[in-house]
Design a protein around this motif. Structure first.
Motif, PDB file in Angstrom:
ATOM      1  N   PRO A  71       0.690  -1.098   0.176  1.00 17.15           N
ATOM      2  CA  PRO A  71      -0.139   0.107   0.069  1.00 17.15           C
ATOM      3  C   PRO A  71       0.762   1.196  -0.007  1.00 17.15           C
ATOM      4  N   LEU A  72       0.361   2.374  -0.395  1.00 19.43           N
ATOM      5  CA  LEU A  72       0.884   3.820  -0.461  1.00 19.43           C
ATOM      6  C   LEU A  72       1.730   3.731  -1.356  1.00 19.43           C
ATOM      7  N   GLN A  73       2.983   3.150  -1.417  1.00 19.42           N
ATOM      8  CA  GLN A  73       4.149   3.041  -2.407  1.00 19.42           C
ATOM      9  C   GLN A  73       4.484   1.798  -2.789  1.00 19.42           C
ATOM     10  N   ASP A  74       4.507   1.454  -3.982  1.00 18.16           N
ATOM     11  CA  ASP A  74       4.614  -0.031  -4.391  1.00 18.16           C
ATOM     12  C   ASP A  74       6.089  -0.101  -4.482  1.00 18.16           C
ATOM     13  N   GLY A  75       6.634  -1.650  -4.610  1.00 22.36           N
ATOM     14  CA  GLY A  75       7.925  -1.852  -4.507  1.00 22.36           C
ATOM     15  C   GLY A  75       8.850  -1.390  -5.759  1.00 22.36           C
ATOM     16  N   PHE A  76       8.137  -0.949  -6.783  1.00 23.27           N
ATOM     17  CA  PHE A  76       8.707  -0.419  -8.121  1.00 23.27           C
ATOM     18  C   PHE A  76       9.370   1.119  -7.393  1.00 23.27           C
ATOM     19  N   GLU A  77       8.492   1.993  -6.908  1.00 21.70           N
ATOM     20  CA  GLU A  77       8.735   3.210  -6.456  1.00 21.70           C
ATOM     21  C   GLU A  77       9.779   3.370  -5.382  1.00 21.70           C
ATOM     22  N   ILE A  78       9.780   2.365  -4.614  1.00 21.66           N
ATOM     23  CA  ILE A  78      10.701   2.133  -3.301  1.00 21.66           C
ATOM     24  C   ILE A  78      12.158   1.647  -4.047  1.00 21.66           C
ATOM     25  N   CYS A  79      11.845   1.022  -4.812  1.00 27.43           N
ATOM     26  CA  CYS A  79      13.358   0.546  -5.422  1.00 27.43           C
ATOM     27  C   CYS A  79      14.135   1.731  -6.150  1.00 27.43           C
ATOM     28  N   GLN A  80      13.305   2.421  -6.838  1.00 32.29           N
ATOM     29  CA  GLN A  80      13.868   3.658  -7.559  1.00 32.29           C
ATOM     30  C   GLN A  80      14.337   4.613  -6.462  1.00 32.29           C
ATOM     31  N   ARG A  81      13.641   4.701  -5.516  1.00 36.32           N
ATOM     32  CA  ARG A  81      14.085   5.620  -4.370  1.00 36.32           C
ATOM     33  C   ARG A  81      15.373   5.162  -3.861  1.00 36.32           C
ATOM     34  N   ILE A  82      15.498   3.802  -3.304  1.00 35.30           N
ATOM     35  CA  ILE A  82      16.970   3.374  -3.084  1.00 35.30           C
ATOM     36  C   ILE A  82      17.902   3.514  -4.021  1.00 35.30           C
ATOM     37  N   ARG A  83      17.836   3.392  -5.063  1.00 36.89           N
ATOM     38  CA  ARG A  83      18.593   3.496  -6.058  1.00 36.89           C
ATOM     39  C   ARG A  83      19.221   4.953  -6.392  1.00 36.89           C
ATOM     40  N   GLU A  84      18.608   5.848  -5.559  1.00 34.23           N
ATOM     41  CA  GLU A  84      18.898   7.313  -5.910  1.00 34.23           C
ATOM     42  C   GLU A  84      20.023   7.581  -4.953  1.00 34.23           C
ATOM     43  N   TYR A  85      20.282   6.687  -4.084  1.00 37.54           N
ATOM     44  CA  TYR A  85      21.681   6.971  -3.165  1.00 37.54           C
ATOM     45  C   TYR A  85      22.364   5.722  -2.785  1.00 37.54           C
TER      46      TYR A  85
END
Length: 232
Positions: A61-75
């Motif tokens: 919910p809220l944010q799916d794994g795709f979005e979280i994966c991309q956020r992690i890859r930013e740093y």
């Protein structure tokens, strides 16, 4: 045993987190749990130097794994194994394009899960060593020295222009992350630069040619069709 390795499990279902914890702790891994994406990001921010791999569910919910994966890859370049009950090819491609290192569909056997985790950890240990000074040293002979702004292939100096070096370093410092051409224009040439996207393409072509000419056998800069580029 793997007592020195910590794995972050991100899944909104307690039963799945518990099952993964049982599998992993039986192999000697330490585990940390997060029930949603925001908790996962907060955990990594607090413990990024102590976490060795992330198991990330897609359907949350809220944010799916795709979005979280991309956020992690930013740093972070931490290995990410995505889990999903969705078996469609486009979901796997989406996960990999967002920066995941591997994709495993549910249900799965514990032996396959553990084997994939070991493979990801071996790859992370062997492929790149990033020093505190920002140097990037790869197992295939590619060496990028940030402070000296020099690139070597098998100890042979590769002559790059300033922009070519900046472009290669930006991609190499975030392997698996997909950068659009617009991203790279903004990051390398600056917000005020007005130029065609083909500027990026021509610089990438030159970098590839120079690395290959120096003896690098693998093309490390992959084209993501209709999107941009990523370092592999």
């Amino acid at each position: 045993m793997n007592s020195d390795k910590t794995i972050l499990i991100v899944d909104d279902e307690w039963n799945m987190r518990n099952l993964l914890t049982i599998y992993l702790q039986a192999e000697g891994f330490r585990t940390v749990e997060a029930s949603d994406g925001q908790e996962a990001l907060a955990t990594l921010a607090d413990q990024k130097d102590q976490t060795d791999l992330v198991i990330l569910d897609i359907m949350m919910p809220l944010q799916d794994g795709f979005e979280i994966c991309q956020r992690i890859r930013e740093y972070s370049n931490i290995p990410i194994l995505m889990l999903s009950a969705r078996k469609e090819l486009h979901d796997r491609v989406e996960g990999l394009n967002r920066g995941a290192d591997d994709y495993l569909t549910k249900p799965f056997e514990s032996e396959e899960l553990i084997a994939r985790i070991h493979a990801l950890l071996r790859r992370a240990n062997n492929q790149i060593e990033e020093g505190k000074d920002g140097n990037l040293l790869f197992s295939d002979g590619l060496q990028i020295y940030y402070e000296k702004r020099q690139v070597y292939v098998n100890n042979e100096l590769v002559e790059l222009t300033a922009k070519e070096f900046d472009l290669l370093y930006k991609l190499a410092a975030s392997p698996k992350r997909v950068f659009t051409r617009e991203d790279l224009l903004r990051l390398i040439w600056g917000e005020e630069y007005v130029g065609a996207r083909r500027t990026v393409d021509s610089h990438i072509k030159n970098i590839r040619s120079k690395l290959e000419g120096a003896g690098l056998t693998q093309n490390r800069i992959a084209t993501v069709w209709s999107v941009g580029y990523k370092f592999i």
